[in-house]
Motif scaffolding. Structure first.
Motif, PDB file in Angstrom:
ATOM      1  N   LEU A  70       0.859  -1.185   0.000  1.00 42.65           N
ATOM      2  CA  LEU A  70       0.000   0.000   0.000  1.00 42.65           C
ATOM      3  C   LEU A  70       0.888   1.225   0.000  1.00 42.65           C
ATOM      4  CD1 LEU A  70      -2.629   1.649   0.384  1.00 42.65           C
ATOM      5  CD2 LEU A  70      -2.382   1.242   2.859  1.00 42.65           C
ATOM      6  N   VAL A  71       0.699   2.099  -0.974  1.00 39.37           N
ATOM      7  CA  VAL A  71       1.424   3.361  -1.033  1.00 39.37           C
ATOM      8  C   VAL A  71       0.467   4.475  -0.652  1.00 39.37           C
ATOM      9  CG1 VAL A  71       2.651   4.999  -2.519  1.00 39.37           C
ATOM     10  CG2 VAL A  71       3.028   2.530  -2.789  1.00 39.37           C
ATOM     11  N   VAL A  72       0.829   5.229   0.371  1.00 40.43           N
ATOM     12  CA  VAL A  72       0.020   6.346   0.853  1.00 40.43           C
ATOM     13  C   VAL A  72       0.676   7.629   0.372  1.00 40.43           C
ATOM     14  CG1 VAL A  72      -0.941   7.502   2.878  1.00 40.43           C
ATOM     15  CG2 VAL A  72      -0.681   5.000   2.866  1.00 40.43           C
ATOM     16  N   GLY A  73       0.014   8.308  -0.555  1.00 42.73           N
ATOM     17  CA  GLY A  73       0.585   9.491  -1.177  1.00 42.73           C
ATOM     18  C   GLY A  73       0.712   9.284  -2.676  1.00 42.73           C
ATOM     19  N   THR A  74       0.540  10.354  -3.422  1.00 40.23           N
ATOM     20  CA  THR A  74       0.551  10.244  -4.883  1.00 40.23           C
ATOM     21  C   THR A  74       1.563  11.183  -5.525  1.00 40.23           C
ATOM     22  OG1 THR A  74      -1.230  11.896  -5.042  1.00 40.23           O
ATOM     23  CG2 THR A  74      -1.876   9.572  -4.945  1.00 40.23           C
ATOM     24  N   GLY A  75       2.550  11.610  -4.760  1.00 39.81           N
ATOM     25  CA  GLY A  75       3.557  12.510  -5.289  1.00 39.81           C
ATOM     26  C   GLY A  75       4.629  11.780  -6.079  1.00 39.81           C
ATOM     27  N   ARG A  76       5.719  12.470  -6.289  1.00 37.44           N
ATOM     28  CA  ARG A  76       6.808  11.956  -7.122  1.00 37.44           C
ATOM     29  C   ARG A  76       7.331  10.611  -6.647  1.00 37.44           C
ATOM     30  NH1 ARG A  76      11.848  15.729  -8.957  1.00 37.44           N
ATOM     31  NH2 ARG A  76      12.850  14.271 -10.394  1.00 37.44           N
ATOM     32  N   LEU A  77       7.324  10.398  -5.340  1.00 38.04           N
ATOM     33  CA  LEU A  77       7.920   9.191  -4.783  1.00 38.04           C
ATOM     34  C   LEU A  77       7.090   7.935  -5.008  1.00 38.04           C
ATOM     35  CD1 LEU A  77       9.411  10.250  -1.344  1.00 38.04           C
ATOM     36  CD2 LEU A  77      10.584   8.981  -3.135  1.00 38.04           C
ATOM     37  N   SER A  78       5.807   8.083  -5.253  1.00 37.99           N
ATOM     38  CA  SER A  78       4.916   6.924  -5.229  1.00 37.99           C
ATOM     39  C   SER A  78       5.339   5.823  -6.200  1.00 37.99           C
ATOM     40  CB  SER A  78       3.474   7.356  -5.507  1.00 37.99           C
ATOM     41  OG  SER A  78       3.378   8.070  -6.727  1.00 37.99           O
ATOM     42  N   LEU A  79       5.594   6.173  -7.449  1.00 39.72           N
ATOM     43  CA  LEU A  79       5.999   5.160  -8.429  1.00 39.72           C
ATOM     44  C   LEU A  79       7.383   4.600  -8.112  1.00 39.72           C
ATOM     45  CD1 LEU A  79       4.719   6.829 -11.721  1.00 39.72           C
ATOM     46  CD2 LEU A  79       3.721   4.862 -10.523  1.00 39.72           C
ATOM     47  N   ASN A  80       8.271   5.459  -7.598  1.00 39.65           N
ATOM     48  CA  ASN A  80       9.596   4.984  -7.218  1.00 39.65           C
ATOM     49  C   ASN A  80       9.520   3.950  -6.093  1.00 39.65           C
ATOM     50  OD1 ASN A  80      11.078   6.558  -9.035  1.00 39.65           O
ATOM     51  ND2 ASN A  80      11.118   8.304  -7.669  1.00 39.65           N
ATOM     52  N   LEU A  81       8.627   4.186  -5.140  1.00 42.92           N
ATOM     53  CA  LEU A  81       8.482   3.251  -4.032  1.00 42.92           C
ATOM     54  C   LEU A  81       7.969   1.895  -4.509  1.00 42.92           C
ATOM     55  CD1 LEU A  81       7.001   5.725  -1.425  1.00 42.92           C
ATOM     56  CD2 LEU A  81       9.143   4.460  -1.177  1.00 42.92           C
ATOM     57  N   ILE A  82       7.050   1.922  -5.448  1.00 40.23           N
ATOM     58  CA  ILE A  82       6.540   0.658  -5.994  1.00 40.23           C
ATOM     59  C   ILE A  82       7.667  -0.121  -6.658  1.00 40.23           C
ATOM     60  CG2 ILE A  82       4.976  -0.360  -7.690  1.00 40.23           C
ATOM     61  CD1 ILE A  82       3.144   2.113  -7.226  1.00 40.23           C
ATOM     62  N   GLN A  83       8.437   0.560  -7.480  1.00 42.25           N
ATOM     63  CA  GLN A  83       9.537  -0.106  -8.174  1.00 42.25           C
ATOM     64  C   GLN A  83      10.598  -0.618  -7.206  1.00 42.25           C
ATOM     65  OE1 GLN A  83      10.668   2.085 -12.062  1.00 42.25           O
ATOM     66  NE2 GLN A  83       9.526   3.605 -10.879  1.00 42.25           N
ATOM     67  N   ALA A  84      10.974   0.227  -6.244  1.00 45.67           N
ATOM     68  CA  ALA A  84      12.051  -0.150  -5.324  1.00 45.67           C
ATOM     69  C   ALA A  84      11.649  -1.331  -4.445  1.00 45.67           C
ATOM     70  CB  ALA A  84      12.429   1.053  -4.466  1.00 45.67           C
ATOM     71  N   HIS A  85      10.457  -1.287  -3.851  1.00 46.37           N
ATOM     72  CA  HIS A  85      10.023  -2.385  -2.987  1.00 46.37           C
ATOM     73  C   HIS A  85       9.867  -3.683  -3.770  1.00 46.37           C
ATOM     74  CE1 HIS A  85       9.553  -0.586   0.944  1.00 46.37           C
ATOM     75  NE2 HIS A  85       8.937   0.457   0.423  1.00 46.37           N
ATOM     76  N   SER A  86       9.531  -3.567  -5.035  1.00 50.29           N
ATOM     77  CA  SER A  86       9.351  -4.772  -5.854  1.00 50.29           C
ATOM     78  C   SER A  86      10.671  -5.456  -6.177  1.00 50.29           C
ATOM     79  CB  SER A  86       8.616  -4.413  -7.154  1.00 50.29           C
ATOM     80  OG  SER A  86       7.301  -3.979  -6.878  1.00 50.29           O
ATOM     81  N   THR A  87      11.778  -4.774  -5.997  1.00 50.49           N
ATOM     82  CA  THR A  87      13.085  -5.420  -6.191  1.00 50.49           C
ATOM     83  C   THR A  87      13.523  -6.172  -4.946  1.00 50.49           C
ATOM     84  OG1 THR A  87      14.396  -3.505  -5.453  1.00 50.49           O
ATOM     85  CG2 THR A  87      13.771  -3.579  -7.786  1.00 50.49           C
TER      86      THR A  87
END
Length: 319
Positions: A129-146
């Motif tokens: 679950l990503v809380v927030g829709t700013g610049r970091l949101s897509l980066n967090l999805i990619q990083a955690h998926s690694t």
């Protein structure tokens, strides 16, 4: 002197390489003076923040990041964060590179969260679950998926349209992502909850965290800001990126400390301890873990060095 703009910086900072570089820097002899943190008045709007973050590895590299955070930039359709990173030789002082500070900050922040999750999230964590829709949101999805086998992603934001847009962007990247409007329900289901907001009030409540959940708090970076409530820190085993940063800037830690909800000894370890093996991180599948990050200058230095060396190595191979 090398100049890396946003796209070039992103291309030079592959997620696995960046996470490893940050982990190595936490094991190194990097020098990180206390960063300069200044409030800048913006008439008629929320105050901005000016950050100056120096770090160096003796005889190797010197770096400093100059960064501004303007919380109301979303009203203009602009990013909240702008900045540049200046990288110099640690032997001569010669300027080597200027790296896009916004992209560097976003990617190293997400990579640091992923690094912490590698120690703290369950190995089978698959619901993000990503809380927030700013610049970091897509980066967090990619990083955690690694780091973990993420199968589905939920995205929550104060503006549902922005959450829908972020989810659509994530789907274009190949993730099974959907927007959600019920934050409590999404939190109760999530294995990893990653918060990247500029909130001054708690968003995620500790009562919502299921056994084995990992709460990743990275957005609030002032003592007055907060993304979690007292029950979250009461229930969780607490970790931070750096003790010094957490004890000076992290509202999610400082406010419950002041209220007597937790004690300083309840912070079990920081990333220096985890990277050095002085603390094993998660100890049981049912344990709830909490990681609070306010950002450390050594993370920026690790990313800037990686970007500089990756690009210069490519130039050499092409000539």
């Amino acid at each position: 002197m090398l100049v890396l703009h946003e796209t070039e910086t992103a291309e030079a900072l592959k997620w696995d390489e960046l996470t490893n570089a940050i982990e190595r820097m936490f094991r190194s002899h990097c020098v990180t003076p206390v960063r300069h943190h200044h409030e800048v008045e913006v008439p008629g709007e929320a105050a901005a923040t000016l950050l100056l973050m120096p770090a160096w590895v003796p005889g190797d590299y010197i770096g400093i990041k100059l960064l501004s955070v303007f919380p109301d930039n979303h009203l203009r359709g602009l990013p909240a964060i702008y900045g540049s990173y200046l990288l110099s030789s640690g032997k001569t002082g010669k300027m080597l590179a200027v790296v896009d500070g916004g992209e560097l900050t976003a990617r190293r922040t997400a990579a640091t969260s992923a690094l912490a999750a590698g120690y703290l999230a369950r190995e089978d964590a698959s619901q993000l679950l990503v809380v927030g829709t700013g610049r970091l949101s897509l980066n967090l999805i990619q990083a955690h998926s690694t780091i973990r086998p993420i199968k589905s992603v939920r995205i929550w934001g104060r503006n549902p349209a922005n959450a829908e847009k972020t989810a659509a962007d994530a789907r274009e990247m190949g993730f099974d992502a959907t927007a959600c409007t019920d934050l409590e329900a999404a939190t109760r289901e999530a294995d990893i909850i990653s918060c990247a907001t500029l909130s001054n009030e708690p968003l995620v409540h500790g009562a919502w965290l299921k056994p084995g959940a990992h709460l990743d708090l990275i957005g609030a970076f002032k003592p007055t800001m907060r993304e979690s409530d007292d029950e979250a820190v009461r229930r969780a085993t607490i970790f931070v990126d750096t003790r010094e940063g957490a004890m000076s800037e992290a509202g999610d830690i400082l406010q419950p400390l002041k209220a007597g909800i937790i004690r300083e000894t309840d912070i079990k370890a920081d990333l220096f301890d985890l990277a050095a093996g002085r603390h094993r991180g998660r100890t049981a599948n049912h344990e709830i873990t909490l990681f609070k990050s306010v950002g450390a200058a050594l993370e920026d230095l690790a990313g800037a060095i990686l970007a500089y060396e990756a690009v210069t190595a490519r130039f050499k191979s092409e000539t």
